[in-house]
Design a protein around this motif. Structure first.
Motif, PDB file in Angstrom:
ATOM      1  N   UNK A 149     -21.174 -49.693 -12.035  1.00  0.00           N
ATOM      2  CA  UNK A 149     -20.784 -49.325 -13.440  1.00  0.00           C
ATOM      3  C   UNK A 149     -19.887 -47.941 -12.954  1.00  0.00           C
ATOM      4  N   UNK A 150     -18.788 -47.961 -13.504  1.00  0.00           N
ATOM      5  CA  UNK A 150     -18.007 -46.724 -13.176  1.00  0.00           C
ATOM      6  C   UNK A 150     -18.808 -45.463 -14.087  1.00  0.00           C
ATOM      7  N   UNK A 151     -18.657 -44.300 -13.252  1.00  0.00           N
ATOM      8  CA  UNK A 151     -19.404 -43.219 -13.991  1.00  0.00           C
ATOM      9  C   UNK A 151     -18.625 -42.723 -15.085  1.00  0.00           C
ATOM     10  N   UNK A 152     -19.067 -42.760 -16.351  1.00  0.00           N
ATOM     11  CA  UNK A 152     -18.434 -42.370 -17.437  1.00  0.00           C
ATOM     12  C   UNK A 152     -19.408 -41.497 -18.250  1.00  0.00           C
ATOM     13  N   UNK A 153     -19.332 -40.078 -18.048  1.00  0.00           N
ATOM     14  CA  UNK A 153     -20.365 -39.240 -18.992  1.00  0.00           C
ATOM     15  C   UNK A 153     -19.742 -38.955 -20.260  1.00  0.00           C
ATOM     16  N   UNK A 154     -20.719 -38.527 -21.057  1.00  0.00           N
ATOM     17  CA  UNK A 154     -20.355 -37.891 -22.548  1.00  0.00           C
ATOM     18  C   UNK A 154     -19.086 -37.013 -22.398  1.00  0.00           C
ATOM     19  N   UNK A 155     -18.253 -36.914 -23.596  1.00  0.00           N
ATOM     20  CA  UNK A 155     -17.175 -35.940 -23.621  1.00  0.00           C
ATOM     21  C   UNK A 155     -18.064 -34.494 -23.270  1.00  0.00           C
ATOM     22  N   UNK A 156     -17.250 -33.763 -22.503  1.00  0.00           N
ATOM     23  CA  UNK A 156     -17.709 -32.639 -21.955  1.00  0.00           C
ATOM     24  C   UNK A 156     -18.005 -31.490 -23.121  1.00  0.00           C
ATOM     25  N   UNK A 157     -19.077 -30.820 -23.203  1.00  0.00           N
ATOM     26  CA  UNK A 157     -19.727 -29.809 -24.221  1.00  0.00           C
ATOM     27  C   UNK A 157     -20.211 -28.552 -23.461  1.00  0.00           C
ATOM     28  N   UNK A 158     -20.409 -27.638 -23.886  1.00  0.00           N
ATOM     29  CA  UNK A 158     -21.020 -26.501 -23.369  1.00  0.00           C
ATOM     30  C   UNK A 158     -21.988 -25.852 -24.689  1.00  0.00           C
ATOM     31  N   UNK A 159     -23.095 -25.437 -24.185  1.00  0.00           N
ATOM     32  CA  UNK A 159     -23.998 -24.748 -25.250  1.00  0.00           C
ATOM     33  C   UNK A 159     -24.610 -23.621 -24.576  1.00  0.00           C
ATOM     34  N   UNK A 160     -24.129 -22.228 -24.911  1.00  0.00           N
ATOM     35  CA  UNK A 160     -24.495 -21.074 -24.213  1.00  0.00           C
ATOM     36  C   UNK A 160     -25.506 -20.522 -25.159  1.00  0.00           C
ATOM     37  N   UNK A 161     -26.610 -19.801 -24.675  1.00  0.00           N
ATOM     38  CA  UNK A 161     -27.813 -19.346 -25.414  1.00  0.00           C
ATOM     39  C   UNK A 161     -27.075 -17.856 -25.243  1.00  0.00           C
ATOM     40  N   UNK A 162     -27.130 -17.138 -26.268  1.00  0.00           N
ATOM     41  CA  UNK A 162     -26.916 -15.476 -26.324  1.00  0.00           C
ATOM     42  C   UNK A 162     -27.848 -14.733 -26.948  1.00  0.00           C
ATOM     43  N   UNK A 163     -29.057 -15.315 -26.845  1.00  0.00           N
ATOM     44  CA  UNK A 163     -30.373 -14.414 -27.366  1.00  0.00           C
ATOM     45  C   UNK A 163     -30.765 -14.833 -28.794  1.00  0.00           C
ATOM     46  N   UNK A 164     -31.627 -14.105 -29.397  1.00  0.00           N
ATOM     47  CA  UNK A 164     -32.333 -14.525 -30.524  1.00  0.00           C
ATOM     48  C   UNK A 164     -31.212 -14.608 -31.886  1.00  0.00           C
ATOM     49  N   UNK A 165     -31.223 -15.958 -32.174  1.00  0.00           N
ATOM     50  CA  UNK A 165     -30.275 -16.220 -33.323  1.00  0.00           C
ATOM     51  C   UNK A 165     -28.820 -16.370 -33.008  1.00  0.00           C
ATOM     52  N   UNK A 166     -28.412 -16.360 -31.617  1.00  0.00           N
ATOM     53  CA  UNK A 166     -27.119 -16.517 -31.199  1.00  0.00           C
ATOM     54  C   UNK A 166     -26.865 -17.605 -30.310  1.00  0.00           C
ATOM     55  N   UNK A 167     -25.770 -18.321 -30.418  1.00  0.00           N
ATOM     56  CA  UNK A 167     -25.391 -19.223 -29.475  1.00  0.00           C
ATOM     57  C   UNK A 167     -24.312 -19.717 -29.610  1.00  0.00           C
ATOM     58  N   UNK A 168     -23.681 -20.407 -28.877  1.00  0.00           N
ATOM     59  CA  UNK A 168     -22.104 -21.165 -29.142  1.00  0.00           C
ATOM     60  C   UNK A 168     -21.853 -22.226 -28.291  1.00  0.00           C
ATOM     61  N   UNK A 169     -21.674 -23.089 -28.886  1.00  0.00           N
ATOM     62  CA  UNK A 169     -21.365 -24.585 -28.682  1.00  0.00           C
ATOM     63  C   UNK A 169     -19.926 -24.825 -28.696  1.00  0.00           C
ATOM     64  N   UNK A 170     -19.252 -25.288 -27.443  1.00  0.00           N
ATOM     65  CA  UNK A 170     -17.861 -25.991 -27.566  1.00  0.00           C
ATOM     66  C   UNK A 170     -18.070 -27.078 -27.055  1.00  0.00           C
ATOM     67  N   UNK A 171     -16.821 -27.911 -27.541  1.00  0.00           N
ATOM     68  CA  UNK A 171     -16.518 -29.273 -27.054  1.00  0.00           C
ATOM     69  C   UNK A 171     -15.130 -29.256 -26.359  1.00  0.00           C
ATOM     70  N   UNK A 172     -15.065 -30.320 -25.330  1.00  0.00           N
ATOM     71  CA  UNK A 172     -14.031 -30.372 -24.597  1.00  0.00           C
ATOM     72  C   UNK A 172     -13.600 -29.289 -23.585  1.00  0.00           C
ATOM     73  N   UNK A 173     -12.881 -29.757 -22.872  1.00  0.00           N
ATOM     74  CA  UNK A 173     -12.445 -28.914 -21.330  1.00  0.00           C
ATOM     75  C   UNK A 173     -11.878 -27.668 -21.896  1.00  0.00           C
ATOM     76  N   UNK A 174     -10.974 -27.536 -23.059  1.00  0.00           N
ATOM     77  CA  UNK A 174     -10.454 -26.396 -23.557  1.00  0.00           C
ATOM     78  C   UNK A 174     -11.436 -25.494 -24.213  1.00  0.00           C
TER      79      UNK A 174
END
Length: 410
Positions: free
Chosen positions: A334-359
């Motif tokens: 099977x060719x390696x095919x991961x989910x579309x790239x995302x990031x989810x950065x914890x920024x302390x109590x009550x704060x975080x930011x999730x992004x999608x895509x390489x941009x």
């Protein structure tokens, strides 16, 4: 009998072993003579993305509760040498005994290690790269009130404003207040973040930066950007512009490189020391050797290289394990095919930011993003334990999105 040797007990190693067992069992009679061994120096799978949090010693699961139920042989040993021509590896057990291991197929999944700090006094640094290091930091923080009237005893300097540095720095204020407040020392709490770059999170791009800057500012984290560390002592850190910051705690987050074992595998390596692999995670030009996780530079969507992260390590392990067995049985890999790239950065109590895509286009912020991050860290990345059917079913979910339906059974 065919022997698959998996080296590494992190996410990529565990899922390589489980993926191989699943594929062998799915092959029925043809897979009966395939045996899987996993070699790791530790007894636990460490939940490494959580080591910046409180109580890091709890961030682990016994490997025997994951591998034992599905019949993977586990060897508690450190692999020191690999001979790809002889198809052998040498390991040292925790008792100092040497063992020679032979394999028909090898999966290298030994992860990454922290880059060494390049300045005097590096022996005084703390980090959150490994469980022992994170535990040492946690114990140190709880002893800070005992340091008398030491100037800067509740000051923490975080070196590095990348992903890990930001998570450490934005979590540190709350951790310090919990320790200092009962002693009436809350006014001493101070967090400073230092980076040679002129911006926070330089590798995260401009998309989420305004939100990151606003949260870091609101939390009172001081910034020393465009500067480097000249030296560290047990009582202070000196910056490249001459500023002296009294502190008992300097945390290094200077990035990671691939495990040193990758240097023993011939072939092309990238700037992080990772092995070049093909679309099926076979090491380019090296027969019978696969790599997964932080040791492998795999191509993902739009010809991007995989990230040294749990997001890519888990599916890479599952694909590698499946494809090793397909290679043995002559089936289509099977060719390696991961989910579309995302990031989810914890920024302390009550704060975080999730992004999608390489941009890195912002998807979620604030409490919604923090809830997503808590689910990732505390539920979705945990493997199922004790139940062989559930473990193997999890090994067959190649997309992280599908893993979100798997309950946390710690």
């Amino acid at each position: 009998m065919t022997h698959i040797l998996v080296i590494g007990g992190g996410f990529a190693g565990v899922w390589s072993a489980a993926g191989a067992v699943r594929a062998a069992r799915a092959a029925g009679q043809a897979g009966n003579d395939i045996h899987v061994t996993l070699a790791s120096p530790a007894d636990d799978l460490v939940i490494r993305p959580r080591l910046y949090e409180d109580n890091p010693e709890s961030m682990r699961l016994p490997l025997d509760r994951i591998l034992g139920p599905i019949g993977v042989r586990r060897l508690t040993a450190t692999v020191t040498d690999i001979d790809t021509e002889a198809h052998t590896a040498r390991a040292v057990t925790r008792f100092g005994e040497q063992q020679d291991l032979s394999y028909d197929k090898l999966v290298l999944a030994t992860g990454s290690r922290l880059v060494h700090a390049p300045f005097p006094g590096a022996q005084h640094l703390f980090d959150v790269d490994t469980l022992p290091a994170a535990a040492a930091l946690d114990h140190h923080l709880h002893r800070l009130p005992q340091r008398g009237t030491h100037t800067g005893r509740h000051t923490v300097v975080v070196v590095g404003a990348g992903f890990t540095g930001l998570e450490v720095a934005t979590a540190m204020g709350e951790r310090l207040h919990r320790i200092a407040d009962p002693h009436g020392m809350s006014d001493e709490v101070r967090v400073v973040i230092v980076d040679r770059a002129d911006t926070l999170g330089p590798e995260l791009g401009p998309g989420p930066r305004p939100y990151i800057e606003s949260v870091v500012g609101a939390l009172g984290v001081e910034q020393r950007l465009g500067r480097t560390v000249e030296s560290v002592t047990p009582d202070q850190v000196v910056l490249s512009d001459g500023e002296v910051i009294p502190t008992a705690t300097v945390i290094w987050t200077g990035g990671t490189v691939a495990s040193p074992l990758t240097a023993q595998i011939p072939g092309e390596h990238d700037r992080l020391g990772r092995l070049a692999v093909d679309t099926h995670l076979r090491v380019t030009g090296v027969p019978d050797v696969y790599a997964a996780g932080d040791t492998a530079a795999a191509q993902t969507e739009d010809a991007h290289s995989s990230m040294q992260s749990c997001q890519h390590a888990q599916p890479m392990g599952k694909f590698a394990g499946h494809n090793v067995v397909a290679d043995i049985l002559g089936n289509d890999p099977l060719p390696f095919e991961p989910d579309p790239y995302t990031t989810c950065l914890d920024l302390g109590p009550g704060h975080a930011v999730e992004t999608r895509g390489w941009d890195r286009i912002i998807d979620l912020t604030g409490q919604e993003a923090e809830t997503r991050k808590r689910n990732i860290n505390a539920r979705w990345i945990y493997p199922t334990v004790d139940d062989p059917q559930a473990i193997l079913a999890h090994a067959g979910r190649f997309a992280n999105g599908a893993n979100k339906q798997t309950p946390h059974a710690a």
